[in-house]
Design a protein around this motif. Sequence first.
Motif, short mmCIF file in Angstrom:
data_model
loop_
_atom_site.label_atom_id
_atom_site.label_comp_id
_atom_site.label_asym_id
_atom_site.label_seq_id
_atom_site.Cartn_x
_atom_site.Cartn_y
_atom_site.Cartn_z
N GLU A 150 0.84 -1.19 0.00
CA GLU A 150 0.00 0.00 0.00
C GLU A 150 0.88 1.24 0.00
O GLU A 150 2.06 1.18 0.33
CB GLU A 150 -0.88 0.02 1.26
CG GLU A 150 -1.84 -1.14 1.36
CD GLU A 150 -2.96 -1.06 0.34
OE1 GLU A 150 -3.37 0.06 -0.02
OE2 GLU A 150 -3.40 -2.12 -0.12
N PHE A 151 0.28 2.37 -0.30
CA PHE A 151 0.96 3.65 -0.20
C PHE A 151 1.36 3.88 1.25
O PHE A 151 0.58 3.63 2.16
CB PHE A 151 0.05 4.78 -0.69
CG PHE A 151 0.60 6.15 -0.40
CD1 PHE A 151 1.67 6.64 -1.13
CD2 PHE A 151 0.06 6.93 0.60
CE1 PHE A 151 2.19 7.90 -0.87
CE2 PHE A 151 0.57 8.19 0.86
CZ PHE A 151 1.65 8.67 0.12
N ASP A 152 2.59 4.29 1.50
CA ASP A 152 3.10 4.64 2.83
C ASP A 152 3.29 3.41 3.73
O ASP A 152 3.45 3.55 4.94
CB ASP A 152 2.20 5.67 3.50
CG ASP A 152 2.99 6.66 4.34
OD1 ASP A 152 4.17 6.89 4.02
OD2 ASP A 152 2.43 7.19 5.32
N GLN A 153 3.28 2.21 3.17
CA GLN A 153 3.51 0.99 3.95
C GLN A 153 5.01 0.85 4.22
O GLN A 153 5.81 1.00 3.31
CB GLN A 153 3.00 -0.23 3.21
CG GLN A 153 3.25 -1.54 3.94
CD GLN A 153 2.68 -2.74 3.19
OE1 GLN A 153 1.82 -2.60 2.34
NE2 GLN A 153 3.18 -3.92 3.52
N PRO A 154 5.40 0.56 5.46
CA PRO A 154 6.82 0.36 5.75
C PRO A 154 7.40 -0.82 4.97
O PRO A 154 6.80 -1.89 4.92
CB PRO A 154 6.84 0.07 7.25
CG PRO A 154 5.57 0.66 7.77
CD PRO A 154 4.58 0.51 6.66
N LEU A 155 8.58 -0.60 4.36
CA LEU A 155 9.24 -1.64 3.57
C LEU A 155 10.53 -2.13 4.23
O LEU A 155 10.80 -3.32 4.26
CB LEU A 155 9.57 -1.11 2.17
CG LEU A 155 8.41 -0.60 1.32
CD1 LEU A 155 8.94 -0.01 0.01
CD2 LEU A 155 7.41 -1.69 1.05
#
Length: 161
Positions: A150-155
């Motif tokens: 998702e947008f802004d999901q920690p990677l």
Amino acid sequence: MDIKEIQNLIKFVAKSGASEVKLEMDDIKITIKTGSDSDTTIVHQVPAQMPQQVIAAPAAETPAAPAAASEPAAPAASDDSKYITIKSPIIGTFYRKPSPDKPLFVEVGQTIAEGDVLCIIEAMKLFNEIESEVSGKIVKILVDDSSPVEFDQPLFLVDPS
């Protein structure tokens, strides 16, 4: 409409909580649906005679979607606060390698520099290289290879020291 405008539209829809957005312009028709197991974006080319209109259907009781999006951030926050979290700038599919027969971009324990490619996120058949904005050491990779993000999901968690 160029790809950056489409990506910004996808980000906006993801943040708004709408379950479906349709956008019709002169030469393009876009439908973005959210709230299911996998987000769907459909782009159609249509005749140039179509009038411009935007229809947004508000999400009807979808509190599970925002809660699910915030849960991955909770474990990262519970880890040591000295780490920097690298987050996804777009919605798409996360890949750790440039192709199946190539080596991984980064591994846990590897030292990275600002501008190094960390992964690829595929969005709408476009492969976007995600570059590091910080220098440091990879502490943890928070997403499995070939997983939707998702947008802004920690990677990634990076130790800047």
